[in-house]
Write a protein that holds these residues in place. Sequence first.
Motif, mmCIF file in Angstrom:
data_model
loop_
_atom_site.group_PDB
_atom_site.id
_atom_site.type_symbol
_atom_site.label_atom_id
_atom_site.label_comp_id
_atom_site.label_asym_id
_atom_site.label_seq_id
_atom_site.Cartn_x
_atom_site.Cartn_y
_atom_site.Cartn_z
ATOM 1 N N GLU A 293 15.472 -13.671 46.067
ATOM 2 C CA GLU A 293 16.437 -14.147 45.080
ATOM 3 C C GLU A 293 17.582 -14.900 45.745
ATOM 4 O OE1 GLU A 293 17.642 -10.705 42.930
ATOM 5 O OE2 GLU A 293 15.723 -10.482 41.851
ATOM 6 N N ALA A 296 16.348 -18.421 46.787
ATOM 7 C CA ALA A 296 15.517 -19.101 45.789
ATOM 8 C C ALA A 296 15.869 -20.574 45.620
ATOM 9 C CB ALA A 296 15.615 -18.378 44.447
ATOM 10 N N THR A 297 17.121 -20.922 45.826
ATOM 11 C CA THR A 297 17.545 -22.309 45.632
ATOM 12 C C THR A 297 17.538 -23.115 46.929
ATOM 13 O OG1 THR A 297 19.873 -21.691 45.896
ATOM 14 C CG2 THR A 297 18.976 -21.674 43.657
ATOM 15 N N VAL A 298 17.104 -22.504 48.018
ATOM 16 C CA VAL A 298 17.053 -23.200 49.309
ATOM 17 C C VAL A 298 15.672 -23.819 49.478
ATOM 18 C CG1 VAL A 298 17.276 -22.969 51.812
ATOM 19 C CG2 VAL A 298 18.688 -21.557 50.295
ATOM 20 N N PRO A 299 15.557 -25.138 49.516
ATOM 21 C CA PRO A 299 14.245 -25.783 49.631
ATOM 22 C C PRO A 299 13.511 -25.341 50.890
ATOM 23 C CG PRO A 299 15.942 -27.387 49.064
ATOM 24 C CD PRO A 299 16.656 -26.120 49.422
ATOM 25 N N THR A 371 21.607 -9.329 49.113
ATOM 26 C CA THR A 371 21.845 -10.694 48.633
ATOM 27 C C THR A 371 23.162 -11.244 49.161
ATOM 28 O OG1 THR A 371 20.568 -10.261 46.617
ATOM 29 C CG2 THR A 371 22.105 -12.124 46.578
ATOM 30 N N GLU A 375 23.704 -14.506 51.607
ATOM 31 C CA GLU A 375 24.573 -15.587 51.140
ATOM 32 C C GLU A 375 25.698 -15.849 52.140
ATOM 33 O OE1 GLU A 375 25.712 -14.221 47.294
ATOM 34 O OE2 GLU A 375 23.937 -15.062 46.290
#
Length: 381
Positions: A293, A296-299, A371, A375
Amino acid sequence: MDVNENDAHGRAEPGPNVQERRFAAFRGCERVLSGTRPQTVRERLAELTEQADRTYDLDQRPDFYGSGVVRTLERRTADLLGAEDAAFFPTGTMAQQVALRIWSERRGERNVALHPLAHPEVHERRAYANLSGLRSVWPTTEPRIPTPSELRDFDEPYAVLALELPLRDAGFVLPTWAELTATVSAADTPVHFDGARLWESAVHLGHGLPEIAALADSVYVSFYKTLGGVSGAALAGDRDFVRAAKAWRHRYGGRLFQQWPAALSALAGMDRELPRLESYVRHAKVVATALAEAVATVPGARVFPEPPHTHQFQLWLPYPAAVLDEAGIRLAGESGLAVFGGWQDSALPGLAMTEVTVASPALEWTAKEVTAGVEALLALL
């Protein structure tokens, strides 16, 4: 396995400056997510003295060429695996060579069936070939154990089928119990389990260690990878196999005068870690989900396998290993959080991988804290 451990079996390692800086930074951390807090020699000695006193009578004389505490460890290993006997080895590399050599000589066949990602192929400098003159054949190149149909269709003879459980370099992946038993049943040769991490595999397979080990004709286990011992390994099997293994251990230079530190630490690790392994495997799923999670937004970022099969799994991030190492050291120094250990560059430029090990310290981390820790690391990149 502490967070400062580097793979000395073939992977590229960071320079000594990075290792020393990581060791110093992580030792001062209050919380550790992957692995355990690094220790000095003095700390390890103190811990061994305290724990070994609860697992063995330290007023006994030291071992002498495999007697005493070493023999106690061999018997306990055999009991845990439901085997007739076991032989202690100073290294797993030596143990693996000996097992393959024994089966090769008994079968009169130089070919041994391995996986291209197996430890003897990737991390042992192909010692089985260079020292014993054996040749590997691959029933499958897929990142898993071979299927029954692949074994039946394979057109080369071999003396033994070696199965690494779990297959570390594929992501610590395991078959299901049905898949494992089907593959073993399809083999028309002896089966050897490379079980360096077999201890924690019982949870995923859903069967006890004796049931798992009973599927194979010989089993190798490690005492330092999961159990946190100083060093050492064992081969287990029937009495004839172990007798032959001890003879070859002597020939390979593995019959050492005294090995009590390694044996004591292995016994202590069995007492300490074996009862905890199910909780590690269970919490690894929580940690992996939280990591997935968080990235999730990290290519290109990925957790594999998801969910993990054991208490270890891979995390891939689209940054060079050196950049990630520096960010981890900085995070440890600034926040007292040791999130991951060392990173390894992949064949693709700018993509690195770390092996996440959920051990006792990680049990204190909630999903939200995992998480937040990731981050915080990403914020430094």
